[in-house]
Design a protein around this motif. Structure first.
Motif, PDB file in Angstrom:
ATOM      1  N   LYS A 933       0.859  -1.174   0.000  1.00  0.00           N
ATOM      2  CA  LYS A 933       0.000   0.000   0.000  1.00  0.00           C
ATOM      3  C   LYS A 933       0.902   1.232   0.000  1.00  0.00           C
ATOM      4  O   LYS A 933       1.297   1.745   1.040  1.00  0.00           O
ATOM      5  N   LEU A 934       1.220   1.689  -1.190  1.00  0.00           N
ATOM      6  CA  LEU A 934       2.175   2.782  -1.312  1.00  0.00           C
ATOM      7  C   LEU A 934       1.650   4.069  -0.682  1.00  0.00           C
ATOM      8  O   LEU A 934       2.426   4.857  -0.130  1.00  0.00           O
ATOM      9  N   ALA A 939       2.160   8.140   3.562  1.00  0.00           N
ATOM     10  CA  ALA A 939       1.489   8.837   4.661  1.00  0.00           C
ATOM     11  C   ALA A 939       2.275   8.689   5.957  1.00  0.00           C
ATOM     12  O   ALA A 939       2.411   9.644   6.731  1.00  0.00           O
ATOM     13  N   ASP A 940       2.822   7.512   6.206  1.00  0.00           N
ATOM     14  CA  ASP A 940       3.610   7.313   7.423  1.00  0.00           C
ATOM     15  C   ASP A 940       4.901   8.116   7.391  1.00  0.00           C
ATOM     16  O   ASP A 940       5.333   8.672   8.405  1.00  0.00           O
ATOM     17  N   GLU A 941       5.532   8.183   6.219  1.00  0.00           N
ATOM     18  CA  GLU A 941       6.774   8.958   6.123  1.00  0.00           C
ATOM     19  C   GLU A 941       6.500  10.444   6.326  1.00  0.00           C
ATOM     20  O   GLU A 941       7.303  11.156   6.934  1.00  0.00           O
ATOM     21  N   VAL A 942       5.356  10.912   5.840  1.00  0.00           N
ATOM     22  CA  VAL A 942       4.988  12.311   6.067  1.00  0.00           C
ATOM     23  C   VAL A 942       4.760  12.558   7.557  1.00  0.00           C
ATOM     24  O   VAL A 942       5.165  13.579   8.116  1.00  0.00           O
ATOM     25  N   ILE A 967       1.296  11.242  -4.120  1.00  0.00           N
ATOM     26  CA  ILE A 967       2.024  12.447  -3.710  1.00  0.00           C
ATOM     27  C   ILE A 967       1.097  13.658  -3.752  1.00  0.00           C
ATOM     28  O   ILE A 967       1.082  14.483  -2.829  1.00  0.00           O
ATOM     29  N   ALA A 968       0.322  13.769  -4.840  1.00  0.00           N
ATOM     30  CA  ALA A 968      -0.603  14.896  -4.957  1.00  0.00           C
ATOM     31  C   ALA A 968      -1.610  14.901  -3.813  1.00  0.00           C
ATOM     32  O   ALA A 968      -2.021  15.966  -3.329  1.00  0.00           O
ATOM     33  N   THR A 969      -1.994  13.714  -3.354  1.00  0.00           N
ATOM     34  CA  THR A 969      -2.935  13.629  -2.241  1.00  0.00           C
ATOM     35  C   THR A 969      -2.307  14.114  -0.932  1.00  0.00           C
ATOM     36  O   THR A 969      -2.971  14.742  -0.114  1.00  0.00           O
ATOM     37  N   GLN A 970      -1.023  13.842  -0.737  1.00  0.00           N
ATOM     38  CA  GLN A 970      -0.357  14.155   0.519  1.00  0.00           C
ATOM     39  C   GLN A 970       0.192  15.578   0.575  1.00  0.00           C
ATOM     40  O   GLN A 970       0.487  16.075   1.660  1.00  0.00           O
TER      41      GLN A 970
END
Length: 994
Positions: A933-934, A939-942, A967-970
């Motif tokens: 689940k990329l 999300a966890d790295e953010v 990426i665009a979502t985060q």
């Protein structure tokens, strides 16, 4: 000013009488020529282009793109889509067709740029009057229907040009035809500029301009070429109408009849025909299936198009000559660079004297480079590699202590060189066959060749083809301070598809089967050592190329690298660069930007490496380099996750209640969370989803970063993330990748899979033992598996097979009997077991005769290990051996009967050496089956980051599209506006194709 009635104005000037047909058509076409002032639209186009380049360059150099406005733009601009026809996957499966990637569509930014480009070129082609009267321009033209001017008496006009109209003409067949032709001419230099690969002629790739190379400009080059063809076709069509509707007064025939007597007219049709062939040979199907034809026609037809276009219309031919000069200049520059890189200057002028490298001082007794374990080098906590101290318990401070030791350590340079591996002679590539129909080329160029991490090269093997080169991404870095030539080693991972790559595979396989160690007619240098495995091929490279050189990796708090399949080359190169920088090296000597751990401006605290691969055995491609990185930078600064997607899902298997349990610290199947994760999430139940893991094919935690439905057969491919049917191969396989396995590969894959499970279990037990002893929890190594920093925690097979087999049976009954290695034991030479430790014996029936021996044992040994291809192996013996973890068990042990044949009919075999097998086993601990689940990983790295984040991505275009979407979502412009840079995510991708 002359006065005429507006009704007397005609868009078609009158041609004087000439009896000779050639003289008349020459006069006709000369009169129908645009004035010099009418060329202003071409200069408007180039002025707009220059303004955009300057604006973009200022934004890039000043860093304005990293603000909240830039994030707001990136949030929309990054997204891209792919397209696949409904039920296409099912139909392809029914027909037995190979897997095909969906059709990639441009990103939103590319679509915006393309629409702007098309609108701009259409505007300068059709907006406003076509023909300016002499002396008028865009600022003086008002009423174009009646504006008349007298020709200046000072102009030196010929007897023909005096018949040209001296008034402005808004639109006519011939004026619009001429204007579209001029715009096509003006686009020639722009198209060539986007195609150049090497500075200084590739102006846009210069660091102080845009620092963008051909890989990011290739799509613009293609579309500019199509626009040139379109406007040329408009030019041809409009002029054809003009020549068909107008007749010669003296004969009554259409003018088209006489046009063929005009030489420049023939040049024009020749240029258009050559250009049409050039454009159609560049279409995607031809470029993919017949790359050599596409490349050869490109090199031949580009100069022909420019030359014939220039001859067609001399008044504006300087556009063509300028484009041709830049193209020829760049080719000449690259040829000179190519001669130097590949050693031809040395052959002509003699070799350049080399300096003797002085080894840096070390503390204690000297050690040979090939005997130094990477775990003995320094860590980010202390960026001084050769100070022999235990940094595992050092305080978490990036500031080194001051004193003589530090000054002494700074003179020592940690490097990936001096590995003890076979080093091919300069100019020859060491080619090895790897699982997955992959060839690994290792090459050191005779001439000095620097490159940046993530860049690619154009590779040519004369034994395969003299004329064509093919682009491949390099998997290593250029270490300018390495003590030997291994710091400049190029490594290419080439999967056999069709065309050149398939011929390369067949050539290497045939040579290995015949026992040849080099290609016929390519004699290695005198005193060169023959490779213990594989073959030598004369290899020439051109480059480097690639926009990865503009990346400033050290300016980001967290670097997340995502690779799919053979795209791991890009991610691996960046990983090595970041590993060395985090170990104290200065990036400016590694091909990148200035900065390293402890230096001003270097912000990276964590790197995560995520690789989606098809089979477990494929990790052999880069296991050695991965192991060096992991032993140099332990967790949590470096986290490696490998996902193997070729999982046989069981539709009848449903997740049981155990899958919904809350993970705990004593969970055997879940490695402990990193220390920084514990600090951010004190409760184990709140730790990040991507820190959890899966240790069983069909077991998962509810917050795992592995898609549970993928294991249980519920994975829905009908409604994918990109809005169409998806297949897991879309994330790992490039177009044309062949997943046909050699006999023995399946056993090799299962061995690697089993090895990883055993090592994870042993690491978890070791962590539990340390927890029970209540060791200090602020230690650097307290919350990651010791195998990642200390090597294997699983014992090696001893000399006495019967003892080991009984011990294995005991371990299967009592899992806690598998003890970890002590921290002071070198895992490459010693082991720890319930009985007194015994070193790995070279005389063991399961060991190798030498570090370079070929792994093709007899059938009894294969059957003993449970790896035989025989349909009826001994199930009891196989079960007994399944609990072992031993380097030799990772080899693809196959019998001569099962050895596949090369194209010429000879047998070939998979070759491994002991060190590489150990590296595969080490990395296997981080390889798990499943589809990740990329979005959860990012999300966890953010959530854990301390600043801006960079995501490096290389893989199939579908993977690139998925990464862009997540990426665009985060991206969060609001968070950036509040001063929290964790909302800033930059994509640095390699997603081009030639």
């Amino acid at each position: 000013m002359a006065t005429h009635s507006t009704t007397s104005l005609t868009p078609n000037p009158t041609t004087p009488y000439f009896a000779d047909n050639q003289e008349w058509i020459t006069a006709y076409l000369t009169i129908h020529v645009l004035t010099t002032n009418s060329m202003v639209y071409a200069f408007v186009l180039w002025t707009a282009f220059a303004a955009i380049v300057v604006m973009y360059g200022v934004v890039h150099l000043t860093g304005l793109r990293g603000g909240w406005l830039g994030a707001l733009w990136s949030k929309w601009a990054l997204r891209r889509r792919t397209w696949r026809k409904k039920h296409a996957l099912k139909l392809a499966q029914q027909r037995g067709e190979p897997h095909r990637q969906p059709l990639p569509l441009p990103s939103n930014a590319q679509l915006f740029t393309l629409v702007f480009l098309i609108c701009a070129t259409l505007a300068v082609s059709f907006a406003g009057p076509d023909y300016f009267a002499p002396g008028s321009n865009l600022l003086t033209v008002h009423n174009t229907a009646s504006a008349l001017v007298r020709r200046s008496t000072t102009l030196n006009t010929s007897s023909l040009t005096q018949y040209q109209p001296n008034y402005t003409i808004p639109k006519a067949w011939w004026t619009s035809g001429n204007r579209t032709g001029v715009i096509a001419f003006a686009l020639f230099p722009l198209c060539i500029l986007f195609a150049l690969k090497t500075p200084p002629f590739a102006v846009l790739s210069l660091p102080f301009v845009l620092h963008i190379h051909f890989d990011k400009l290739a799509w613009l080059h293609k579309w500019i070429g199509r626009l040139i063809w379109f406007f040329s076709a408009m030019h041809v069509a409009l002029w054809s109408v003009q020549l068909l509707v107008e007749r010669r007064p003296s004969t009554g025939k259409v003018v088209y009849t006489y046009a063929w007597d005009y030489t420049n007219f023939i040049y024009g049709w020749t240029a258009f025909g050559v250009m049409t062939l050039l454009v159609f040979s560049s279409f995607r199907p031809i470029r993919r299936l017949h790359y050599e034809i596409f490349y050869g026609l490109h090199v031949l037809l580009v100069p022909l198009t420019l030359i014939f276009s220039a001859l067609h219309h001399p008044p504006v031919w300087w556009w063509c000559w300028g484009a041709l000069a830049v193209w020829a200049g760049e080719r000449t520059w690259r040829f000179v660079w190519w001669l130097n890189t590949n050693g031809y200057f040395d052959a002509i002028l003699g070799p350049t004297p080399t300096k003797t490298l002085v080894q840096p001082p070390v503390l204690g007794a000297p050690l040979a480079p090939d005997n130094v374990e990477m775990s003995r080098f320094g860590s980010p906590r202390s960026p001084h590699p050769l100070l022999k101290q235990d940094y595992s318990s050092a305080p978490a401070s990036p500031v080194p202590k001051l004193g003589m030791d530090v000054a002494l350590a700074r003179s020592a340079k940690l490097s990936f060189g001096a590995s003890g591996r076979y080093v091919p002679p300069a100019g020859f590539a060491h080619a090895e066959l790897l699982p997955g129909r992959t060839i690994r080329l290792r090459l050191i160029t005779p001439g000095y060749l620097p490159w940046a991490p993530g860049q690619h090269f154009l590779v040519n093997c004369p034994a395969i083809s003299w004329l064509t080169t093919h682009p491949f991404t390099n998997a290593t870095i250029c270490d300018q301070e390495a003590p030997n030539d291994e710091g400049r080693e190029l490594v290419f991972l080439i999967r056999a598809k069709n065309g050149w790559t398939k011929r390369l595979w067949d050539k290497v396989a045939t040579m290995i089967a015949r026992g040849q160690n080099h290609a016929p007619g390519e004699e290695p240098p005198v005193n060169a050592i023959a490779p213990p495995r594989g073959v030598l091929l004369r290899t020439l490279v051109d480059g480097p190329c690639g926009s990865a050189a503009r990346a400033r990796w050290g300016e980001y708090s967290t670097v997340l690298l995502i690779a799919g399949g053979s795209g791991v080359s890009f991610a691996l190169s960046v990983l090595q660069y970041m590993t060395l920088c985090m170990s104290g090296r200065d990036g400016q000597y590694l091909g990148g930007k200035k900065g390293g751990w402890g230096q001003a401006g270097f912000k990276t605290k964590r790197v995560r490496f995520v690789w989606l691969v098809r089979e477990f055995g494929h990790i052999q491609w880069c296991a050695t380099l991965l192991r060096r990185c992991m032993t140099m930078i332990p967790a949590p600064e470096l986290q490696v996750d490998i996902f193997v997607t070729n999982v046989k899902s069981n539709p009848g298997l449903k997740p049981g209640p155990a899958l919904r349990r809350v993970p705990s610290d004593n969970d055997v199947l879940a490695p402990p969370a990193p220390q920084f994760a514990r600090q951010a999430y004190p409760s184990p139940n709140m730790r990040p989803a991507s820190v959890a893991s899966v240790d069983s094919d069909y077991e998962s935690e509810p917050e795992s970063f592995v898609d549970l439905s993928y294991y249980t057969g519920e994975f829905n491919e009908q409604s994918g993330e990109l809005g169409h049917e998806e297949h897991v191969l879309d994330l790992t396989n490039f177009e044309g990748d062949d997943d046909t396995a050699m006999p023995g590969e399946s056993q090799f894959n299962q061995s690697v899979k089993r090895e990883g499970k055993l090592r994870r279990a042993a690491s978890q037990r070791a962590a539990n033992l340390k927890s029970k002893k209540k060791q200090r929890r602020d230690s650097r190594n307290d919350y990651y598996p010791p195998a990642q920093a200390q090597g294997s925690s699983v014992r090696l097979v001893g000399r006495n097979l019967s003892d080991d087999m009984s011990t294995t049976s005991l371990q299967q009954q009592r899992p806690d009997a598998l003890l970890p290695l002590p921290t002071d034991v070198d895992p490459s030479t010693s082991a720890r077991s319930p009985t007194p430790a015994r070193p790995f014996s070279p005389t063991s029936p399961l060991s190798m005769q030498s570090p370079h021996s070929t792994l093709v044992p007899n059938s009894s040994t294969s059957t003993l290990l449970g790896l035989s291809d025989s349909p009826n192996p001994n199930p009891k013996r196989s079960s007994e051996m399944s609990g072992w973890s031993e380097a030799g068990s990772l080899a693809a042990l196959i019998t001569e009967v099962d050895v596949p044949k090369s194209k010429s009919g000879e047998h070939i075999k998979l070759e491994l050496d002991e060190q590489e097998i150990q590296d595969v086993g080490f990395v296997a601990e981080h390889a798990r089956p499943g589809k990740p689940k990329l979005d959860r990983i990012l999300a966890d790295e953010v959530q854990l980051a301390k600043g801006a984040i960079a995501v490096g991505c290389c893989g199939p275009l579908t993977l690139n599209a998925v990464v862009r979407k997540m990426i665009a979502t985060q991206i969060d412009p609001g968070r950036i506006r509040r001063g929290d840079m964790t909302g800033s995510i930059t994509l640095i991708s390699e997603d081009f194709e030639y």
